[in-house]
Write a protein that holds these residues in place. Structure first.
Motif, PDB file in Angstrom:
ATOM      1  N   ARG A   1       0.823  -1.214   0.000  1.00 37.21           N
ATOM      2  CA  ARG A   1       0.000   0.000   0.000  1.00 37.21           C
ATOM      3  C   ARG A   1       0.856   1.262   0.000  1.00 37.21           C
ATOM      4  O   ARG A   1       0.476   2.267  -0.611  1.00 37.21           O
ATOM      5  CB  ARG A   1      -0.981  -0.032   1.166  1.00 37.21           C
ATOM      6  CG  ARG A   1      -2.073  -1.065   0.916  1.00 37.21           C
ATOM      7  CD  ARG A   1      -3.150  -1.045   1.942  1.00 37.21           C
ATOM      8  NE  ARG A   1      -4.234  -1.938   1.535  1.00 37.21           N
ATOM      9  CZ  ARG A   1      -5.241  -2.262   2.306  1.00 37.21           C
ATOM     10  NH1 ARG A   1      -5.338  -1.761   3.529  1.00 37.21           N
ATOM     11  NH2 ARG A   1      -6.180  -3.087   1.861  1.00 37.21           N
ATOM     12  N   GLU A   2       2.015   1.219   0.631  1.00 39.40           N
ATOM     13  CA  GLU A   2       2.939   2.362   0.582  1.00 39.40           C
ATOM     14  C   GLU A   2       3.461   2.536  -0.848  1.00 39.40           C
ATOM     15  O   GLU A   2       3.578   3.658  -1.341  1.00 39.40           O
ATOM     16  CB  GLU A   2       4.091   2.160   1.561  1.00 39.40           C
ATOM     17  CG  GLU A   2       5.142   3.251   1.523  1.00 39.40           C
ATOM     18  CD  GLU A   2       4.616   4.644   1.861  1.00 39.40           C
ATOM     19  OE1 GLU A   2       5.251   5.617   1.403  1.00 39.40           O
ATOM     20  OE2 GLU A   2       3.577   4.768   2.546  1.00 39.40           O
TER      21      GLU A   2
ATOM     22  N   ARG B   1       0.766   4.192  -2.739  1.00 43.86           N
ATOM     23  CA  ARG B   1       0.649   5.599  -2.354  1.00 43.86           C
ATOM     24  C   ARG B   1       1.675   6.447  -3.104  1.00 43.86           C
ATOM     25  O   ARG B   1       1.364   7.517  -3.628  1.00 43.86           O
ATOM     26  CB  ARG B   1       0.817   5.765  -0.841  1.00 43.86           C
ATOM     27  CG  ARG B   1       0.591   7.212  -0.354  1.00 43.86           C
ATOM     28  CD  ARG B   1       1.051   7.423   1.078  1.00 43.86           C
ATOM     29  NE  ARG B   1       2.479   7.197   1.250  1.00 43.86           N
ATOM     30  CZ  ARG B   1       3.451   8.015   0.827  1.00 43.86           C
ATOM     31  NH1 ARG B   1       3.163   9.120   0.169  1.00 43.86           N
ATOM     32  NH2 ARG B   1       4.717   7.722   1.041  1.00 43.86           N
TER      33      ARG B   1
ATOM     34  N   LYS C   1       0.652   6.858  -6.692  1.00 40.70           N
ATOM     35  CA  LYS C   1      -0.450   7.826  -6.794  1.00 40.70           C
ATOM     36  C   LYS C   1       0.107   9.246  -6.743  1.00 40.70           C
ATOM     37  O   LYS C   1      -0.281  10.102  -7.537  1.00 40.70           O
ATOM     38  CB  LYS C   1      -1.456   7.576  -5.663  1.00 40.70           C
ATOM     39  CG  LYS C   1      -2.629   8.510  -5.648  1.00 40.70           C
ATOM     40  CD  LYS C   1      -3.616   8.182  -6.725  1.00 40.70           C
ATOM     41  CE  LYS C   1      -4.875   9.013  -6.528  1.00 40.70           C
ATOM     42  NZ  LYS C   1      -5.669   9.083  -7.745  1.00 40.70           N
TER      43      LYS C   1
END
Length: 87
Positions: free
Chosen positions: A24-25, A28, A31
């Motif tokens: 998820r990092e 991120r 993104k």
């Protein structure tokens, strides 16, 4: 730039869950860089859908190689297609 839609399936390997925070990092950062449009798991956590905006498929394949889920074989690619949204 090209948009790609990635559909992935998860298996029951617990190593994927251990890698989830790092995964998820990674998402991120993508993104923030503008290379990931959106991403998220299916409601039943059987897989996920990601939409990327990258130069080409080679760039996307490099992004996938760097994903912590790849290191633990945490997913299978169900579909990887270039997408041309009209709206």
């Amino acid at each position: 730039m090209a948009r790609f839609v990635l559909q992935m399936a998860f298996d029951g390997d617990p190593r994927r869950l251990e890698a989830r925070p790092a995964h998820r990092e990674h998402l991120r950062r993508l993104k923030e860089q503008g290379r990931l449009v959106t991403a998220g798991p299916w409601a039943d956590d059987s897989g996920a859908l990601h939409v990327y905006e990258v130069a080409d498929e080679a760039e996307l394949r490099e992004i996938l190689r760097e994903d912590p889920y790849t290191a633990v074989n945490g997913y299978e690619i169900v579909s990887l297609r270039e997408w041309t949204p009209i709206m």
